[in-house]
Design a protein around this motif. Structure first.
Motif, PDB file in Angstrom:
ATOM      1  N   GLN A  42      -7.373 -75.035 -41.991  1.00  0.00           N
ATOM      2  CA  GLN A  42      -6.020 -74.943 -41.468  1.00  0.00           C
ATOM      3  C   GLN A  42      -5.602 -76.135 -40.606  1.00  0.00           C
ATOM      4  OE1 GLN A  42      -6.612 -71.009 -39.761  1.00  0.00           O
ATOM      5  NE2 GLN A  42      -5.407 -70.124 -41.407  1.00  0.00           N
ATOM      6  N   ILE A  43      -6.392 -76.511 -39.615  1.00  0.00           N
ATOM      7  CA  ILE A  43      -5.968 -77.580 -38.713  1.00  0.00           C
ATOM      8  C   ILE A  43      -6.112 -78.951 -39.371  1.00  0.00           C
ATOM      9  CG2 ILE A  43      -6.437 -78.745 -36.504  1.00  0.00           C
ATOM     10  CD1 ILE A  43      -7.197 -75.946 -35.386  1.00  0.00           C
ATOM     11  N   LEU A  44      -7.323 -79.293 -39.828  1.00  0.00           N
ATOM     12  CA  LEU A  44      -7.542 -80.605 -40.439  1.00  0.00           C
ATOM     13  C   LEU A  44      -7.095 -80.663 -41.899  1.00  0.00           C
ATOM     14  CD1 LEU A  44     -11.069 -81.458 -38.970  1.00  0.00           C
ATOM     15  CD2 LEU A  44      -8.824 -82.233 -38.152  1.00  0.00           C
ATOM     16  N   GLN A  45      -7.084 -79.518 -42.571  1.00  0.00           N
ATOM     17  CA  GLN A  45      -6.701 -79.392 -43.975  1.00  0.00           C
ATOM     18  C   GLN A  45      -7.451 -80.373 -44.877  1.00  0.00           C
ATOM     19  OE1 GLN A  45      -2.404 -79.320 -44.351  1.00  0.00           O
ATOM     20  NE2 GLN A  45      -2.222 -77.836 -42.701  1.00  0.00           N
ATOM     21  N   VAL A  46      -8.775 -80.479 -44.650  1.00  0.00           N
ATOM     22  CA  VAL A  46      -9.598 -81.374 -45.468  1.00  0.00           C
ATOM     23  C   VAL A  46     -10.183 -80.670 -46.689  1.00  0.00           C
ATOM     24  CG1 VAL A  46     -10.128 -83.014 -43.621  1.00  0.00           C
ATOM     25  CG2 VAL A  46     -11.619 -81.035 -43.972  1.00  0.00           C
ATOM     26  N   HIS A  47     -10.157 -79.350 -46.694  1.00  0.00           N
ATOM     27  CA  HIS A  47     -10.519 -78.588 -47.879  1.00  0.00           C
ATOM     28  C   HIS A  47      -9.996 -77.167 -47.744  1.00  0.00           C
ATOM     29  CE1 HIS A  47     -14.246 -77.376 -45.515  1.00  0.00           C
ATOM     30  NE2 HIS A  47     -13.883 -76.213 -46.013  1.00  0.00           N
ATOM     31  N   SER A  48      -9.991 -76.476 -48.871  1.00  0.00           N
ATOM     32  CA  SER A  48      -9.703 -75.047 -48.915  1.00  0.00           C
ATOM     33  C   SER A  48     -10.869 -74.395 -49.638  1.00  0.00           C
ATOM     34  CB  SER A  48      -8.397 -74.782 -49.669  1.00  0.00           C
ATOM     35  OG  SER A  48      -7.302 -75.298 -48.952  1.00  0.00           O
ATOM     36  N   MET A  49     -10.867 -73.101 -49.709  1.00  0.00           N
ATOM     37  CA  MET A  49     -12.017 -72.382 -50.249  1.00  0.00           C
ATOM     38  C   MET A  49     -12.361 -72.806 -51.680  1.00  0.00           C
ATOM     39  SD  MET A  49     -14.076 -70.293 -48.980  1.00  0.00           S
ATOM     40  CE  MET A  49     -15.606 -70.040 -49.813  1.00  0.00           C
ATOM     41  N   MET A  50     -11.377 -73.048 -52.509  1.00  0.00           N
ATOM     42  CA  MET A  50     -11.614 -73.382 -53.920  1.00  0.00           C
ATOM     43  C   MET A  50     -11.077 -74.760 -54.283  1.00  0.00           C
ATOM     44  SD  MET A  50     -13.128 -70.701 -55.200  1.00  0.00           S
ATOM     45  CE  MET A  50     -12.876 -70.744 -56.948  1.00  0.00           C
ATOM     46  N   SER A  51     -10.895 -75.645 -53.307  1.00  0.00           N
ATOM     47  CA  SER A  51     -10.175 -76.898 -53.549  1.00  0.00           C
ATOM     48  C   SER A  51     -10.864 -77.860 -54.510  1.00  0.00           C
ATOM     49  CB  SER A  51      -9.845 -77.604 -52.228  1.00  0.00           C
ATOM     50  OG  SER A  51     -11.005 -77.824 -51.460  1.00  0.00           O
ATOM     51  N   ALA A  52     -12.155 -77.766 -54.727  1.00  0.00           N
ATOM     52  CA  ALA A  52     -12.809 -78.618 -55.724  1.00  0.00           C
ATOM     53  C   ALA A  52     -12.549 -78.100 -57.139  1.00  0.00           C
ATOM     54  CB  ALA A  52     -14.311 -78.707 -55.472  1.00  0.00           C
ATOM     55  N   ARG A  53     -12.266 -76.825 -57.274  1.00  0.00           N
ATOM     56  CA  ARG A  53     -12.005 -76.206 -58.583  1.00  0.00           C
ATOM     57  C   ARG A  53     -10.507 -76.113 -58.883  1.00  0.00           C
ATOM     58  NH1 ARG A  53     -16.644 -73.893 -61.115  1.00  0.00           N
ATOM     59  NH2 ARG A  53     -18.369 -74.721 -59.912  1.00  0.00           N
ATOM     60  N   ILE A  54      -9.713 -75.857 -57.835  1.00  0.00           N
ATOM     61  CA  ILE A  54      -8.268 -75.692 -57.992  1.00  0.00           C
ATOM     62  C   ILE A  54      -7.604 -76.646 -56.997  1.00  0.00           C
ATOM     63  CG2 ILE A  54      -6.324 -74.082 -57.900  1.00  0.00           C
ATOM     64  CD1 ILE A  54      -8.486 -71.817 -58.263  1.00  0.00           C
ATOM     65  N   PRO A  55      -7.188 -77.821 -57.440  1.00  0.00           N
ATOM     66  CA  PRO A  55      -6.596 -78.807 -56.523  1.00  0.00           C
ATOM     67  C   PRO A  55      -5.378 -78.246 -55.785  1.00  0.00           C
ATOM     68  CG  PRO A  55      -7.063 -79.815 -58.650  1.00  0.00           C
ATOM     69  CD  PRO A  55      -7.278 -78.329 -58.804  1.00  0.00           C
ATOM     70  N   THR A  56      -5.181 -78.704 -54.583  1.00  0.00           N
ATOM     71  CA  THR A  56      -4.099 -78.202 -53.727  1.00  0.00           C
ATOM     72  C   THR A  56      -2.861 -79.086 -53.770  1.00  0.00           C
ATOM     73  OG1 THR A  56      -5.009 -79.374 -51.833  1.00  0.00           O
ATOM     74  CG2 THR A  56      -5.712 -77.088 -52.134  1.00  0.00           C
ATOM     75  N   ASP A  57      -2.779 -80.004 -54.730  1.00  0.00           N
ATOM     76  CA  ASP A  57      -1.652 -80.936 -54.770  1.00  0.00           C
ATOM     77  C   ASP A  57      -0.423 -80.394 -55.499  1.00  0.00           C
ATOM     78  OD1 ASP A  57      -2.916 -81.040 -57.206  1.00  0.00           O
ATOM     79  OD2 ASP A  57      -2.977 -83.222 -57.330  1.00  0.00           O
ATOM     80  N   THR A  58      -0.488 -79.140 -55.970  1.00  0.00           N
ATOM     81  CA  THR A  58       0.689 -78.472 -56.521  1.00  0.00           C
ATOM     82  C   THR A  58       0.931 -77.210 -55.702  1.00  0.00           C
ATOM     83  OG1 THR A  58      -0.522 -77.055 -58.069  1.00  0.00           O
ATOM     84  CG2 THR A  58       0.108 -79.273 -58.855  1.00  0.00           C
TER      85      THR A  58
END
Length: 165
Positions: A42-58
């Motif tokens: 949340q604060i740094l937003q360097v990853h999310s739980m599934m961000s390597a599998r489901i990119p967060t750029d959309t």
């Protein structure tokens, strides 16, 4: 024997750190999860739980990751609540050692276990996310594991010191 707790054979029951240590480790696992989720997700937003599998750029990718982050936070909330319940039960046990240092050390061990287990499974085995997602597997993933080992060692030393007092 005023105020002493006497067992069946007329002896005081053996004192145990296990109830407080179990509660502390459970709380530490939950708090480690909250720390990870709040700081990195949340604060740094360097990853999310599934961000390597489901990119967060959309927008869809960000929403899906937000749901997984929410499920993660729900799980660590329940783990923390279970730890608080265990702590409440431990304080009612006459054989339980009541030591702030043991509790703090156990919390550090639990926090370290969270880092070590979550880092090994999510970062290295399943590749669900990495500490700094844009880098993929990087030194930060190993620093995360090392922080887990350092927290476990520090907690163990605290408990050991409290037992010698």
């Amino acid at each position: 024997m005023t105020g002493a707790i006497v067992g069946d054979a007329g002896h005081a029951p053996a004192r145990s750190i296990r109830p407080i240590a179990t509660a502390g480790m459970t709380i530490g696992i939950g708090m480690g999860g909250f720390f990870d989720g709040i700081l990195f997700h949340q604060i740094l937003q360097v990853h999310s739980m599934m961000s390597a599998r489901i990119p967060t750029d959309t927008l869809l990718g960000a929403k899906v990751n937000m749901v997984w982050d929410g499920l993660f936070h729900a799980i660590v909330w329940f783990v923390t609540a279970a730890g608080i319940a265990l702590l409440w039960r431990a304080t009612a046990r006459p054989d339980a050692v009541r030591s702030g240092r043991t509790l703090a050390g156990s919390i550090l061990i639990g926090f370290g276990l969270f880092n070590l287990i979550e880092g090994t499974i999510d970062h290295h085995l399943l590749h669900l996310h990495h500490v700094y997602e844009r880098l993929g597997v990087s030194a930060w993933d190993y620093v995360f594991l090392a922080s887990g080992l350092a927290l476990i060692a520090t907690g163990w030393l605290m408990i050991r010191a409290s037992r010698s007092n």
